[in-house]
Design an enzyme around this catalytic site. Sequence first.
Site, PDB file in Angstrom:
ATOM      1  N   PHE A 115      -4.737 -53.946  46.277  1.00  0.00           N
ATOM      2  CA  PHE A 115      -4.301 -54.105  44.891  1.00  0.00           C
ATOM      3  C   PHE A 115      -5.250 -55.077  44.206  1.00  0.00           C
ATOM      4  O   PHE A 115      -5.456 -56.193  44.685  1.00  0.00           O
ATOM      5  CB  PHE A 115      -2.857 -54.624  44.800  1.00  0.00           C
ATOM      6  CG  PHE A 115      -2.392 -54.687  43.368  1.00  0.00           C
ATOM      7  CD1 PHE A 115      -2.009 -53.535  42.695  1.00  0.00           C
ATOM      8  CD2 PHE A 115      -2.404 -55.888  42.667  1.00  0.00           C
ATOM      9  CE1 PHE A 115      -1.625 -53.581  41.359  1.00  0.00           C
ATOM     10  CE2 PHE A 115      -2.014 -55.939  41.331  1.00  0.00           C
ATOM     11  CZ  PHE A 115      -1.632 -54.780  40.679  1.00  0.00           C
TER      12      PHE A 115
ATOM     13  N   LYS B 119      -3.481 -66.622  40.152  1.00  0.00           N
ATOM     14  CA  LYS B 119      -2.151 -67.046  40.627  1.00  0.00           C
ATOM     15  C   LYS B 119      -2.022 -68.560  40.884  1.00  0.00           C
ATOM     16  O   LYS B 119      -1.769 -69.315  39.968  1.00  0.00           O
ATOM     17  CB  LYS B 119      -1.785 -66.241  41.862  1.00  0.00           C
ATOM     18  CG  LYS B 119      -1.555 -64.743  41.534  1.00  0.00           C
ATOM     19  CD  LYS B 119      -0.907 -64.018  42.684  1.00  0.00           C
ATOM     20  CE  LYS B 119      -0.746 -62.536  42.459  1.00  0.00           C
ATOM     21  NZ  LYS B 119       0.456 -62.174  41.726  1.00  0.00           N
TER      22      LYS B 119
ATOM     23  N   ASP C  82     -11.273 -60.540  47.062  1.00  0.00           N
ATOM     24  CA  ASP C  82     -10.226 -60.742  46.067  1.00  0.00           C
ATOM     25  C   ASP C  82      -9.228 -61.712  46.686  1.00  0.00           C
ATOM     26  O   ASP C  82      -8.423 -61.347  47.546  1.00  0.00           O
ATOM     27  CB  ASP C  82      -9.558 -59.395  45.731  1.00  0.00           C
ATOM     28  CG  ASP C  82      -8.395 -59.553  44.758  1.00  0.00           C
ATOM     29  OD1 ASP C  82      -7.904 -60.688  44.585  1.00  0.00           O
ATOM     30  OD2 ASP C  82      -7.962 -58.530  44.200  1.00  0.00           O
TER      31      ASP C  82
END
Length: 392
Positions: A137, A251, A222
């Site tokens: 993702f 995040k 990532d």
Amino acid sequence: MTNQEIIALNDRFLFPLYARAPIALVRGEGCRVWDADGAEYLDFFASTVVTALGHAHPKVTKAIVEQAAKILHVSNLHHSEPQAHLAQLLCENSFGDRVFFCNSGAEANEAAIKLARKYGSELGDGRFEILTATGSFHGRTIATITATGQEKVRRGFQPLPEGFRYFAYNDIAALEATLSPRTIAVMIEPLQGEGGIVAARPEFLRRVRQLCDERGMLLIYDEVQTGMGRLGSLFGYERSGVVPDIMTLAKGLGTGVPIGAMLANERVARAFTLGSHASTFGGNALTCAVGVAVVHTLLEDGVIENCEKQGRYLREKLQALKSKRIRDVRGDGLLVGAELDAPGGDVVEASRKRGLLINCTAEKVLRFAPPLIVSAVEIDKAVAIVAEVLGA
Ligand SMILES: Cc1ncc(COP(=O)(O)O)c(C=O)c1O
């Protein structure tokens, strides 16, 4: 306003894009949050793996208040001290030599994709393709849904940009079979979060690094979910010792304020020159001041050590529930998955009703990702709730 009043407004005016639980959170402290009707919850979701330092951390609040009283935003046509400090802190504590700041994980990945393409274009041999893993993702923009190795997020958005191909995660032969003379980069999560808490095997990562070196390709990590202490080291790449060329963060970096970052080593960073990329809010003074407070707190207040220790404890406690519907417990640091024998939506809901917030990824995997400041007592309480739900 009550939960119901807030929900009614959202239902009327927002795009119905999210499967939201029927509570509105209005306040938080450490690992606890309260809804609009006053009910208390243990937050083992960290608001989608974001609040690394928990809610209302005094050092974060102080950084916000002090920076807000000085200046909120500085254009990227001028220099800003918080941006300079955060860039220095990230580079001095990682492999990175240069940083680009943005506002989210998807934007950080967009920047990484653009940098890899620009690097390829400067090589002048027609390389632009990026390989990503099935189950990955990488975000919800057009380029990042294309990079995401899950068909369901791409459905309905065709035509998609060309230049992305997929290999089976952890399968080096599959990756080799996907390579072409046009491949410029491999982009990978060191541990797939949305994909169901699945770690890349160290030998797989080593072999990917070797392939990238042999073929002049870039390795992009990532680390939007795995970075900022989440796996028990400041960055996830430190777990295997395999060093990427480009890394993306978001995040936990802002522990709740929206910030993303893309780091690269100098050799690769050189491909971005004046005007190659930009973001109005990227490197915003307020978000960078928070980022500085986050990095200092992670490194100096024993938070990363706590993550490693409590992560081990949480996994042990969940292992002990294996007789009750749990088939596998995995993860690293405080990104922990418990795979169930069936879809886990009911467990998430029943846990919430008993005062625990968790979520479920990849349908059957309960994800436990509390703030990195979580205590053993809070873990005991959370696991007792899950045990009760699974036993019911
Ligand atoms: C690994 C990874 N990359 C990228 C993203 C996208 O980040 P954002 O939602 O901030 O755009 C996420 C979000 O869950 C993620 O887990």
